[in-house]
Design a protein around this motif. Structure first.
Motif, PDB file in Angstrom:
ATOM      1  N   PRO A  18      29.776  46.452  53.131  1.00  0.00           N
ATOM      2  CA  PRO A  18      30.625  45.489  52.973  1.00  0.00           C
ATOM      3  C   PRO A  18      30.189  44.344  52.462  1.00  0.00           C
ATOM      4  O   PRO A  18      28.816  43.963  52.817  1.00  0.00           O
ATOM      5  N   LEU A  19      30.838  43.350  51.748  1.00  0.00           N
ATOM      6  CA  LEU A  19      30.286  41.917  51.196  1.00  0.00           C
ATOM      7  C   LEU A  19      30.204  41.063  52.667  1.00  0.00           C
ATOM      8  O   LEU A  19      31.555  40.792  52.957  1.00  0.00           O
ATOM      9  N   LYS A  20      29.260  40.578  53.146  1.00  0.00           N
ATOM     10  CA  LYS A  20      29.286  39.765  54.265  1.00  0.00           C
ATOM     11  C   LYS A  20      28.746  38.156  53.946  1.00  0.00           C
ATOM     12  O   LYS A  20      29.608  37.373  54.670  1.00  0.00           O
ATOM     13  N   GLU A  21      27.568  38.202  53.305  1.00  0.00           N
ATOM     14  CA  GLU A  21      27.108  37.038  53.271  1.00  0.00           C
ATOM     15  C   GLU A  21      27.720  36.048  52.151  1.00  0.00           C
ATOM     16  O   GLU A  21      28.394  36.711  51.367  1.00  0.00           O
ATOM     17  N   TYR A  22      27.662  34.922  52.165  1.00  0.00           N
ATOM     18  CA  TYR A  22      28.469  34.033  51.064  1.00  0.00           C
ATOM     19  C   TYR A  22      28.048  34.161  49.630  1.00  0.00           C
ATOM     20  O   TYR A  22      29.025  34.445  48.956  1.00  0.00           O
ATOM     21  N   GLN A  23      26.769  34.527  49.669  1.00  0.00           N
ATOM     22  CA  GLN A  23      26.292  34.907  48.116  1.00  0.00           C
ATOM     23  C   GLN A  23      26.669  36.120  47.679  1.00  0.00           C
ATOM     24  O   GLN A  23      27.155  36.220  46.427  1.00  0.00           O
ATOM     25  N   GLU A  24      26.668  37.196  48.364  1.00  0.00           N
ATOM     26  CA  GLU A  24      27.419  38.303  48.196  1.00  0.00           C
ATOM     27  C   GLU A  24      28.831  38.523  47.672  1.00  0.00           C
ATOM     28  O   GLU A  24      29.122  39.028  46.703  1.00  0.00           O
ATOM     29  N   ILE A  25      29.450  37.696  48.502  1.00  0.00           N
ATOM     30  CA  ILE A  25      31.020  37.411  48.072  1.00  0.00           C
ATOM     31  C   ILE A  25      31.123  36.761  46.821  1.00  0.00           C
ATOM     32  O   ILE A  25      31.832  37.117  45.907  1.00  0.00           O
ATOM     33  N   ALA A  26      30.238  35.533  46.839  1.00  0.00           N
ATOM     34  CA  ALA A  26      30.467  34.823  45.422  1.00  0.00           C
ATOM     35  C   ALA A  26      30.248  35.642  44.262  1.00  0.00           C
ATOM     36  O   ALA A  26      30.714  35.643  43.239  1.00  0.00           O
ATOM     37  N   ASP A  27      29.345  36.465  44.131  1.00  0.00           N
ATOM     38  CA  ASP A  27      28.750  37.207  43.044  1.00  0.00           C
ATOM     39  C   ASP A  27      29.227  38.564  42.976  1.00  0.00           C
ATOM     40  O   ASP A  27      29.596  38.788  41.871  1.00  0.00           O
ATOM     41  N   PHE A  28      29.794  39.326  43.909  1.00  0.00           N
ATOM     42  CA  PHE A  28      30.458  40.570  43.702  1.00  0.00           C
ATOM     43  C   PHE A  28      31.770  40.764  43.968  1.00  0.00           C
ATOM     44  O   PHE A  28      32.587  41.779  43.730  1.00  0.00           O
ATOM     45  N   TYR A  29      32.652  39.621  44.822  1.00  0.00           N
ATOM     46  CA  TYR A  29      33.943  40.011  45.182  1.00  0.00           C
ATOM     47  C   TYR A  29      34.858  39.940  44.091  1.00  0.00           C
ATOM     48  O   TYR A  29      34.636  39.066  43.266  1.00  0.00           O
ATOM     49  N   VAL A  30      35.537  40.807  44.020  1.00  0.00           N
ATOM     50  CA  VAL A  30      36.748  41.048  43.134  1.00  0.00           C
ATOM     51  C   VAL A  30      38.242  40.979  43.596  1.00  0.00           C
ATOM     52  O   VAL A  30      38.411  41.858  44.458  1.00  0.00           O
ATOM     53  N   PRO A  31      38.980  40.030  43.301  1.00  0.00           N
ATOM     54  CA  PRO A  31      40.026  39.802  44.034  1.00  0.00           C
ATOM     55  C   PRO A  31      41.180  40.982  43.686  1.00  0.00           C
ATOM     56  O   PRO A  31      41.253  41.314  42.410  1.00  0.00           O
ATOM     57  N   ARG A  32      42.158  41.103  44.525  1.00  0.00           N
ATOM     58  CA  ARG A  32      42.965  42.151  44.007  1.00  0.00           C
ATOM     59  C   ARG A  32      44.201  41.582  43.325  1.00  0.00           C
ATOM     60  O   ARG A  32      44.668  40.642  43.843  1.00  0.00           O
ATOM     61  N   PRO A  33      44.697  42.136  42.190  1.00  0.00           N
ATOM     62  CA  PRO A  33      45.745  41.802  41.471  1.00  0.00           C
ATOM     63  C   PRO A  33      46.927  41.682  42.319  1.00  0.00           C
ATOM     64  O   PRO A  33      47.102  42.813  43.178  1.00  0.00           O
ATOM     65  N   GLY A  34      47.914  40.895  42.236  1.00  0.00           N
ATOM     66  CA  GLY A  34      49.311  41.140  42.861  1.00  0.00           C
ATOM     67  C   GLY A  34      49.751  40.058  43.653  1.00  0.00           C
ATOM     68  O   GLY A  34      49.426  39.046  43.454  1.00  0.00           O
ATOM     69  N   SER A  35      50.268  40.135  44.771  1.00  0.00           N
ATOM     70  CA  SER A  35      50.698  39.161  45.809  1.00  0.00           C
ATOM     71  C   SER A  35      49.470  38.678  46.497  1.00  0.00           C
ATOM     72  O   SER A  35      48.435  38.740  46.286  1.00  0.00           O
TER      73      SER A  35
END
Length: 417
Positions: A18-35
Motif C-alpha cells: 500500500p501507498l502509506k506515506e504522504y510522499q508515496e501517495i503524492a508520487d504514485f497514487y492514481v485516482p480512479r476515473p468515475g464518480s
C-alpha cells in the motif's frame, strides 16, 4: 520517490505494498476515473453522521483498499477526530484467528491511543480495564515488569503474547466464552472516556480482515459475529472480503451496518470484449507514474495493461519484468520480459486450479456472471478469494470475468473437457 530512470529504480518502484506515506501517495497514487472515490465516500459519511456509524469497506485483495484507508486517515480533520488505523495482519495470528482475539486487540488499540495522545484516562476505568485483561490472559506481574523494562507498553506486551503464544490465546478464549459482552462494555467505557477527555470523536479503521488465512475464517468472523461488530460506541470501518458478498447471508450482514462502500478493480475490457478506455488509462497511469516510459520498448505498456486485470498483479508483473531485463543486461524492458513474467505467474495459478475450478471459470467466461450452484457450494467464492475470477463494474453495471492473465489458458481447458 521520483519516477524510475533505470531498471534498478524500476524494480524498487514496482513494489506490491500500500501507498502509506504522504510522499508515496503524492508520487504514485492514481485516482480512479468515475464518480465519488471510496475514500471520499467514507470521509463524507463520517463527517456528516450524527451517530457513531459502522461501515463495511469491500474490495478484492490487491485492489488498493489499504491505500484508500491511509488516504482516509490523512483526510480526517485531526481537530475533530482521533484515528486508530491498524492491520490485524500485524497484530494477530491469522492462521489461528478468533473473534475473541480480535476484540481484545481492538480494546488494546483504543487503550493505546490514549497513551500515545497523552490522554489521562479516568483512574477507575483504566484500573478496571487493566485488571480485566490481566484476568482473561493470566499474565503475571513478573511478565509485565520484565517486558515493561524493555520499553514495551501494556498493550504492546499483550499484543505480542496474543500473536505468538497459543497458550495465551487458549486462556483468553476460554475466559471470554461467557464474558465477551464484559469486554465490549469495557471497550466502550474506554471510548467514551477518551472522547470526553479529548473533545474528539474516535474513528477505528480495521484493515486486512479480507486477508484471513482461509475463506471459512472470514465467513465465521462476519456471519456469526456481525452483531458484535456494531457494538463499539465509535465510528468503525471494517475491511470486508468482497467474495463473501456472493453469499446469501451477506444481505443480513449488510443491513446491520450503516453503509457498505465498494472498491472494485478497474476493467481493461468491457463486458462485450471491447477495450475499456478509462480502465486502460488508469493502469497506464499506474505504470507511467512509477517509471520513465523511455525504459519500455514499443508495445510493452499495452501488453502489460491488457494482460492483467488487477492493480497488484500489474505492479507484480512489471517488477518481475524489470528483473528479467536487468538479468539480461538490457537497458529497456521488452515484450519478452513481460511475457516471461506473465507466464511465471500464470503457471502458478494453473497448478493450483482443480478441474472443477476450471469448469466454473469457463462458465464465468461464457456468461460473465459468478453464481453458486446452491447455498452449500463454495466454488465461486474460492475463485474470487484466489483472484482467478474478478468482479468489475462500469456505467453498464457489474459483471464477472476470468482474470485476463489466465485467458490464454482458456482454450487449453476447453480442449480437456
Amino acid at each position: 520517490m521520483p519516477r524510475a530512470k533505470d531498471l534498478r529504480e524500476a524494480y524498487n518502484n514496482f513494489y506490491v505494498e500500500p501507498l502509506k506515506e504522504y510522499q508515496e501517495i503524492a508520487d504514485f497514487y492514481v485516482p480512479r476515473p468515475g464518480s465519488v472515490s471510496p475514500m471520499q465516500d467514507l470521509l463524507d459519511r463520517i463527517q456528516l453522521a450524527s451517530r457513531r456509524e459502522k461501515y463495511l469497506f469491500l474490495g478484492f485483495r490487491g485492489s488498493g483498499k489499504s491505500t484508500e484507508l491511509y488516504r482516509l486517515e490523512a483526510a480526517l480533520d485531526r481537530d475533530r477526530f482521533l484515528v486508530v488505523n491498524y492491520s490485524i495482519r500485524d497484530d494477530l495470528n491469522l492462521s489461528d484467528f478468533d473473534f475473541r482475539d480480535f476484540f481484545v486487540s481492538m480494546a488494546l488499540k483504543v487503550y493505546d491511543i490514549a497513551r500515545v495522545e497523552g490522554i489521562a484516562l479516568h483512574p477507575d476505568i483504566e484500573k478496571d480495564f487493566l485488571d480485566f485483561t490481566r484476568r482473561i490472559t493470566s499474565i503475571t506481574e513478573e511478565e509485565v515488569t520484565s517486558q515493561s523494562s524493555a520499553g514495551l507498553s501494556w498493550s504492546q506486551i499483550l499484543t505480542l503474547k496474543l500473536s505468538r503464544e497459543a497458550k495465551t490465546r487458549e486462556c483468553l478464549r476460554k475466559e471470554l466464552d461467557q464474558k465477551i459482552s464484559d469486554l465490549i462494555q469495557r471497550l466502550n467505557w474506554l471510548i467514551v472516556d477518551i472522547e470526553e477527555r479529548s473533545g474528539k470523536e474516535l474513528v477505528i479503521i480495521v484493515d486486512d480482515l479480507d486477508k484471513l488465512a482461509r475463506g471459512q475464517q472470514s465467513e465465521d468472523f462476519f456471519y456469526k459475529n456481525y452483531q458484535l461488530l456494531i457494538e463499539p460506541s465509535c465510528f468503525v470501518v471494517y475491511t470486508f472480503p468482497i467474495p463473501l458478498a456472493f453469499h446469501p447471508q451477506y444481505e443480513n450482514v449488510r443491513h446491520a451496518f450503516d453503509g457498505d462502500v465498494i472498491l472494485l478493480q478497474m476493467p481493461v475490457k468491457r463486458r462485450n470484449g471491447e477495450p475499456h478506455k478509462e480502465g486502460r488509462g488508469f493502469y497506464r497511469d499506474v505504470i507511467s507514474r512509477r517509471i520513465d516510459l523511455d525504459l519500455l520498448e514499443d508495445g510493452v505498456l499495452d501488453l502489460a495493461v491488457d494482460s492483467t486485470g488487477k492493480l497488484s498483479e500489474l505492479v507484480e508483473v512489471m517488477k518481475e519484468a524489470s528483473l528479467n531485463a536487468y538479468r539480461k543486461g538490457q537497458k529497456r524492458i521488452s515484450k519478452e520480459n513481460v511475457a516471461s513474467a506473465l507466464d511465471k505467474l500464470r503457471m502458478t495459478f494453473d497448478r493450483t486450479l482443480t478441474q472443477a475450478h476450471k469448469n466454473k471459470l469457463l462458465e464465468i467466461d461464457s456468461c460473465k456472471e459468478a453464481r453458486e450452484e446452491g447455498p452449500d457450494s463454495v466454488l465461486t467464492r474460492e475463485l474470487l478469494f484466489s483472484l482467478t475470477a474478478v468482479e468489475y463494474q462500469d456505467e453498464e453495471g457489474r459483471w464477472c470475468e476470468i482474470d485476463p492473465m489466465l485467458l490464454p489458458l482458456v482454450e487449453k481447458w476447453r480442449q480437456s473437457l
